[in-house]
Design a protein around this motif. Structure first.
Motif, PDB file in Angstrom:
ATOM      1  N   VAL A 174       0.854  -1.186   0.000  1.00 10.02           N
ATOM      2  CA  VAL A 174       0.000   0.000   0.000  1.00 10.02           C
ATOM      3  C   VAL A 174       0.892   1.239   0.000  1.00 10.02           C
ATOM      4  N   CYS A 175       0.278   2.370  -0.337  1.00 12.53           N
ATOM      5  CA  CYS A 175       0.989   3.646  -0.367  1.00 12.53           C
ATOM      6  C   CYS A 175       0.270   4.607   0.569  1.00 12.53           C
ATOM      7  N   ASP A 176       0.965   5.069   1.592  1.00 13.87           N
ATOM      8  CA  ASP A 176       0.354   5.898   2.624  1.00 13.87           C
ATOM      9  C   ASP A 176       1.143   7.187   2.808  1.00 13.87           C
ATOM     10  N   VAL A 177       0.408   8.291   2.953  1.00 14.00           N
ATOM     11  CA  VAL A 177       1.022   9.594   3.216  1.00 14.00           C
ATOM     12  C   VAL A 177       1.030   9.828   4.721  1.00 14.00           C
ATOM     13  N   ALA A 178       2.127  10.354   5.231  1.00 14.56           N
ATOM     14  CA  ALA A 178       2.248  10.686   6.654  1.00 14.56           C
ATOM     15  C   ALA A 178       3.100  11.950   6.777  1.00 14.56           C
ATOM     16  N   HIS A 179       3.142  12.479   7.952  1.00 14.95           N
ATOM     17  CA  HIS A 179       3.978  13.648   8.210  1.00 14.95           C
ATOM     18  C   HIS A 179       5.328  13.186   8.740  1.00 14.95           C
ATOM     19  N   ASN A 180       6.327  14.002   8.507  1.00 14.87           N
ATOM     20  CA  ASN A 180       7.668  13.678   8.979  1.00 14.87           C
ATOM     21  C   ASN A 180       8.228  14.891   9.693  1.00 14.87           C
ATOM     22  N   PRO A 181       8.227  14.904  11.022  1.00 15.98           N
ATOM     23  CA  PRO A 181       7.893  13.815  11.945  1.00 15.98           C
ATOM     24  C   PRO A 181       6.383  13.562  12.007  1.00 15.98           C
ATOM     25  N   ARG A 182       6.053  12.374  12.482  1.00 18.53           N
ATOM     26  CA  ARG A 182       4.651  11.961  12.566  1.00 18.53           C
ATOM     27  C   ARG A 182       3.846  12.911  13.437  1.00 18.53           C
ATOM     28  N   GLN A 183       2.572  13.053  13.068  1.00 22.96           N
ATOM     29  CA  GLN A 183       1.623  13.842  13.837  1.00 22.96           C
ATOM     30  C   GLN A 183       0.476  12.934  14.248  1.00 22.96           C
ATOM     31  N   GLU A 199      -5.962  -4.381   7.913  1.00 18.88           N
ATOM     32  CA  GLU A 199      -6.707  -5.643   7.944  1.00 18.88           C
ATOM     33  C   GLU A 199      -5.846  -6.856   7.635  1.00 18.88           C
ATOM     34  N   GLY A 200      -4.570  -6.650   7.373  1.00 20.59           N
ATOM     35  CA  GLY A 200      -3.668  -7.753   7.108  1.00 20.59           C
ATOM     36  C   GLY A 200      -3.710  -8.290   5.687  1.00 20.59           C
ATOM     37  N   LYS A 201      -4.412  -7.623   4.792  1.00 18.57           N
ATOM     38  CA  LYS A 201      -4.469  -8.060   3.393  1.00 18.57           C
ATOM     39  C   LYS A 201      -3.174  -7.718   2.667  1.00 18.57           C
ATOM     40  N   ALA A 202      -2.569  -6.617   3.031  1.00 20.25           N
ATOM     41  CA  ALA A 202      -1.267  -6.210   2.488  1.00 20.25           C
ATOM     42  C   ALA A 202      -0.243  -6.337   3.608  1.00 20.25           C
ATOM     43  N   LYS A 203       0.952  -6.748   3.247  1.00 19.56           N
ATOM     44  CA  LYS A 203       1.996  -6.978   4.253  1.00 19.56           C
ATOM     45  C   LYS A 203       3.051  -5.872   4.286  1.00 19.56           C
ATOM     46  N   HIS A 204       3.056  -5.031   3.277  1.00 20.04           N
ATOM     47  CA  HIS A 204       4.106  -4.019   3.157  1.00 20.04           C
ATOM     48  C   HIS A 204       3.495  -2.656   2.864  1.00 20.04           C
ATOM     49  N   PHE A 205       4.204  -1.608   3.277  1.00 17.72           N
ATOM     50  CA  PHE A 205       3.753  -0.277   2.918  1.00 17.72           C
ATOM     51  C   PHE A 205       4.919   0.613   2.541  1.00 17.72           C
ATOM     52  N   VAL A 206       4.588   1.591   1.695  1.00 19.25           N
ATOM     53  CA  VAL A 206       5.507   2.669   1.374  1.00 19.25           C
ATOM     54  C   VAL A 206       4.897   3.895   2.031  1.00 19.25           C
ATOM     55  N   GLU A 207       5.676   4.566   2.852  1.00 15.30           N
ATOM     56  CA  GLU A 207       5.198   5.762   3.531  1.00 15.30           C
ATOM     57  C   GLU A 207       5.969   6.962   2.993  1.00 15.30           C
ATOM     58  N   ILE A 208       5.205   7.962   2.533  1.00 18.03           N
ATOM     59  CA  ILE A 208       5.794   9.176   1.977  1.00 18.03           C
ATOM     60  C   ILE A 208       5.234  10.377   2.718  1.00 18.03           C
ATOM     61  N   ASP A 209       5.963  11.491   2.655  1.00 13.73           N
ATOM     62  CA  ASP A 209       5.466  12.690   3.315  1.00 13.73           C
ATOM     63  C   ASP A 209       4.572  13.486   2.369  1.00 13.73           C
ATOM     64  N   THR A 210       4.069  14.603   2.849  1.00 13.25           N
ATOM     65  CA  THR A 210       3.107  15.396   2.075  1.00 13.25           C
ATOM     66  C   THR A 210       3.740  16.087   0.864  1.00 13.25           C
ATOM     67  N   ALA A 211       5.068  16.020   0.739  1.00 11.64           N
ATOM     68  CA  ALA A 211       5.768  16.544  -0.431  1.00 11.64           C
ATOM     69  C   ALA A 211       6.257  15.409  -1.337  1.00 11.64           C
ATOM     70  N   CYS A 212       5.765  14.201  -1.095  1.00 10.39           N
ATOM     71  CA  CYS A 212       6.077  13.008  -1.894  1.00 10.39           C
ATOM     72  C   CYS A 212       7.499  12.486  -1.711  1.00 10.39           C
ATOM     73  N   ASN A 213       8.113  12.807  -0.592  1.00 12.58           N
ATOM     74  CA  ASN A 213       9.442  12.279  -0.274  1.00 12.58           C
ATOM     75  C   ASN A 213       9.282  10.986   0.527  1.00 12.58           C
ATOM     76  N   LEU A 214      10.143  10.028   0.235  1.00  8.01           N
ATOM     77  CA  LEU A 214      10.095   8.737   0.925  1.00  8.01           C
ATOM     78  C   LEU A 214      10.436   8.902   2.404  1.00  8.01           C
ATOM     79  N   ILE A 215       9.589   8.347   3.277  1.00 11.33           N
ATOM     80  CA  ILE A 215       9.864   8.319   4.712  1.00 11.33           C
ATOM     81  C   ILE A 215      10.435   6.952   5.081  1.00 11.33           C
ATOM     82  N   ARG A 216       9.676   5.897   4.734  1.00 14.17           N
ATOM     83  CA  ARG A 216      10.162   4.539   5.039  1.00 14.17           C
ATOM     84  C   ARG A 216       9.385   3.519   4.206  1.00 14.17           C
ATOM     85  N   VAL A 217       9.975   2.359   4.117  1.00 17.15           N
ATOM     86  CA  VAL A 217       9.378   1.218   3.424  1.00 17.15           C
ATOM     87  C   VAL A 217       9.413   0.056   4.391  1.00 17.15           C
ATOM     88  N   TYR A 218       8.289  -0.618   4.519  1.00 16.43           N
ATOM     89  CA  TYR A 218       8.193  -1.742   5.455  1.00 16.43           C
ATOM     90  C   TYR A 218       7.629  -2.926   4.741  1.00 16.43           C
TER      91      TYR A 218
END
Length: 107
Positions: free
Chosen positions: A64-73, A88-107
């Protein structure tokens, strides 16, 4: 000795390709997530509440692709701002990016 070499190839070659495909999958997930974020910005989508952009990422059902703040809010921890497939456990991995589309982390 030849039999041992063939056995080694038969056993370890699939493992190598599996690990390589997982690495490629991660790269593709990151690229698609960042691309979707940039497209969302062009379309004027409000990213300030940290929405889930791709749930799942097309062609990558475990991502999945999720937007978050860096640092988290606190807004980042609200269930409505997280990808339901991951929660819900249907996806096992996520890409987290900030509100400017910069990579935060990949899990």
């Amino acid at each position: 000795m030849v039999t041992l070499s063939i056995l080694f190839i038969v056993i370890f070659l699939p493992v190598f390709f599996h690990l390589k495909s997982k690495s490629d999958e991660k790269e593709i997930a990151m690229q698609r997530c960042i691309e979707e974020c940039k497209n969302a910005m062009i379309r004027g989508v409000d990213l300030s509440n940290g929405p889930c952009l791709l749930n799942p990422i097309p062609g990558l059902k475990d991502w999945v692709c999720d937007v978050a703040h860096n640092p988290r809010q606190p807004v980042d921890n609200l269930p409505e701002n997280q990808c339901s497939s991951f929660r819900e456990g249907k996806a096992k991995h996520f890409v987290e990016i900030d509100t400017a589309c910069n990579l935060i982390r990949v899990y």
